[in-house]
Design a protein around this motif. Structure first.
Motif, short mmCIF file in Angstrom:
data_model
loop_
_atom_site.label_atom_id
_atom_site.label_comp_id
_atom_site.label_asym_id
_atom_site.label_seq_id
_atom_site.Cartn_x
_atom_site.Cartn_y
_atom_site.Cartn_z
N ALA A 110 0.64 -1.18 -0.17
CA ALA A 110 -0.15 -0.01 -0.07
C ALA A 110 1.04 1.02 0.05
O ALA A 110 2.46 1.22 0.30
N GLY A 111 0.56 2.12 -0.26
CA GLY A 111 0.71 3.34 -0.58
C GLY A 111 2.13 4.25 -0.92
O GLY A 111 2.16 3.16 -2.33
N ARG A 112 3.30 4.40 -0.83
CA ARG A 112 4.70 4.79 -0.71
C ARG A 112 5.25 3.16 -1.36
O ARG A 112 6.63 3.03 -1.76
N ASN A 113 5.04 2.59 -0.88
CA ASN A 113 5.59 0.94 -0.81
C ASN A 113 4.99 0.33 -2.59
O ASN A 113 6.02 -1.24 -2.76
N LEU A 114 4.41 0.56 -2.63
CA LEU A 114 3.41 -0.04 -4.31
C LEU A 114 4.47 -0.34 -4.87
O LEU A 114 5.18 1.59 -5.56
N LYS A 115 5.79 -1.16 -5.80
CA LYS A 115 6.40 -1.03 -6.82
C LYS A 115 5.41 -1.09 -8.20
O LYS A 115 5.59 -0.43 -9.21
N SER A 116 4.86 -1.79 -8.49
CA SER A 116 3.68 -2.10 -9.39
C SER A 116 2.53 -2.79 -8.99
O SER A 116 2.29 -3.86 -8.34
N LEU A 117 0.95 -2.31 -10.35
CA LEU A 117 -0.05 -2.21 -10.40
C LEU A 117 -0.28 -3.18 -11.79
O LEU A 117 -0.15 -1.52 -11.76
N THR A 118 -1.19 -4.09 -12.23
CA THR A 118 -1.34 -3.89 -13.37
C THR A 118 -2.70 -5.16 -12.69
O THR A 118 -2.93 -5.97 -12.37
N VAL A 119 -4.12 -4.24 -13.55
CA VAL A 119 -4.98 -4.72 -13.59
C VAL A 119 -5.81 -5.50 -14.69
O VAL A 119 -5.10 -4.62 -15.80
N TYR A 120 -5.91 -6.20 -15.04
CA TYR A 120 -6.84 -7.07 -16.59
C TYR A 120 -8.33 -7.57 -15.80
O TYR A 120 -8.77 -7.49 -14.83
N VAL A 121 -9.52 -7.63 -17.04
CA VAL A 121 -11.15 -7.46 -16.69
C VAL A 121 -10.91 -8.85 -18.27
O VAL A 121 -10.68 -8.68 -18.72
N SER A 122 -12.31 -9.77 -17.65
CA SER A 122 -11.69 -10.32 -18.51
C SER A 122 -14.30 -10.89 -19.11
O SER A 122 -14.60 -10.26 -17.26
N TYR A 123 -14.81 -10.68 -20.05
CA TYR A 123 -15.91 -11.14 -20.61
C TYR A 123 -16.06 -12.37 -20.58
O TYR A 123 -16.95 -12.72 -20.89
N ASP A 124 -15.24 -13.77 -20.81
CA ASP A 124 -16.08 -14.53 -20.16
C ASP A 124 -15.08 -15.70 -19.93
O ASP A 124 -14.83 -16.86 -19.88
N LYS A 125 -15.32 -15.08 -18.87
CA LYS A 125 -14.75 -16.06 -17.53
C LYS A 125 -13.58 -16.06 -17.59
O LYS A 125 -13.21 -17.40 -16.52
N GLY A 126 -12.61 -15.41 -17.98
CA GLY A 126 -11.35 -15.78 -17.67
C GLY A 126 -10.87 -16.79 -18.37
O GLY A 126 -9.28 -16.83 -18.33
N ALA A 127 -11.31 -16.67 -20.00
CA ALA A 127 -10.68 -17.29 -20.87
C ALA A 127 -9.26 -16.26 -22.07
O ALA A 127 -8.75 -17.03 -21.75
N HIS A 128 -9.43 -14.99 -21.78
CA HIS A 128 -9.23 -13.97 -22.33
C HIS A 128 -9.14 -13.16 -21.16
O HIS A 128 -10.41 -12.96 -20.38
N VAL A 134 -4.42 1.76 -15.18
CA VAL A 134 -4.44 2.50 -13.40
C VAL A 134 -4.54 3.49 -13.69
O VAL A 134 -3.14 4.09 -13.73
N SER A 135 -4.89 4.81 -13.83
CA SER A 135 -5.33 6.42 -13.17
C SER A 135 -5.39 6.45 -12.03
O SER A 135 -7.30 6.38 -11.80
N GLY A 136 -4.91 7.28 -11.17
CA GLY A 136 -6.01 7.86 -9.90
C GLY A 136 -6.34 6.84 -8.93
O GLY A 136 -7.45 7.39 -8.61
N GLY A 137 -6.03 5.71 -9.05
CA GLY A 137 -6.65 4.29 -8.25
C GLY A 137 -8.46 3.63 -9.16
O GLY A 137 -9.01 3.03 -8.56
N LYS A 138 -8.34 3.89 -10.11
CA LYS A 138 -8.93 3.32 -11.06
C LYS A 138 -9.10 2.82 -12.11
O LYS A 138 -8.06 3.53 -12.79
N VAL A 139 -10.01 1.72 -12.54
CA VAL A 139 -9.93 1.53 -13.83
C VAL A 139 -11.16 1.49 -14.89
O VAL A 139 -12.47 1.95 -13.86
N THR A 140 -10.99 1.74 -15.65
CA THR A 140 -12.30 2.20 -16.56
C THR A 140 -12.50 1.12 -17.29
O THR A 140 -11.83 0.05 -17.99
N VAL A 141 -13.91 0.32 -16.26
CA VAL A 141 -15.00 -0.64 -17.40
C VAL A 141 -15.75 0.01 -18.20
O VAL A 141 -16.86 0.49 -17.99
N LYS A 142 -15.76 -0.94 -19.16
CA LYS A 142 -16.94 -1.32 -20.51
C LYS A 142 -18.01 -2.06 -20.19
O LYS A 142 -17.53 -3.91 -20.02
N ASN A 143 -18.75 -2.34 -19.59
CA ASN A 143 -19.92 -3.36 -19.03
C ASN A 143 -20.47 -3.84 -20.26
O ASN A 143 -20.65 -3.62 -21.48
#
Length: 175
Positions: A110-128, A134-143
């Motif tokens: 957390a905070g200043r000790n964060l080296k990297s954060l990568t976030v992924y989304v899947s719309y097929d239950k994790g197949a792809h 990640v910007s400003g602590g948020k991700v943009t998701v298209k439902n």
């Protein structure tokens, strides 16, 4: 449900208590590198977050407790990622909309000790998986369209090299 702990690549033990930690692992004193893997499948009891997995790697060493009453327990340098979408009471979001969803790292990274954060989304239950910025602590998701699900995966590293990879399949559904 299964949780397994490895110490320097060798299996320490496994249990069926991934949620409460009541079934503790006992490890020998001394510095070591650990991997803790846990998985919970909720498909028969829940329509969302049907499978949650986590894999943590971290280093730990003998406790240096200053009290004679020290239990030898050590706070581990682990982290988790919290996804907090705005959802209806039935864990759904409006289909076809775009939302900025908060993503928070808690624990050792957390905070200043964060080296990297990568976030992924899947719309097929994790197949792809599709990487999200990640910007400003948020991700943009298209439902996706109505009746579909949205899954998330996150990889985190702190500045000491401790990591977590966690996945939430079918985190929420669309309506």
């Amino acid at each position: 449900m299964r949780t397994t702990l490895y110490r320097d690549g060798k299996k320490v033990g496994s249990n069926t208590d991934p949620l409460t930690g009541a079934e503790a692992f006992t490890v020998p004193a001394g510095a070591a590198t650990y991997k803790l893997s846990t998985s919970v499948t909720r498909g028969k009891v829940a329509d969302v977050s049907t499978k949650v997995t986590g894999d943590w790697t971290f280093s730990s060493k003998k406790s240096t407790g200053s009290s004679k009453k020290s239990t030898g327990e050590v706070k581990l340098p682990t982290s988790v990622v919290r996804f907090t979408p705005t959802l209806a009471a039935d864990s759904t979001a409006k289909a076809g909309t775009t939302t900025k969803m908060p993503v928070t790292v808690q624990g050792s990274a957390a905070g200043r000790n964060l080296k990297s954060l990568t976030v992924y989304v899947s719309y097929d239950k994790g197949a792809h998986w599709k990487k999200l910025a990640v910007s400003g602590g948020k991700v943009t998701v298209k439902n996706p369209g109505a009746g579909k699900s949205v899954s998330f995966k996150a990889n985190v590293s702190d500045k000491q090299g401790n990591t977590v990879s966690q996945t939430i399949q079918e985190a929420y559904r669309t309506r």
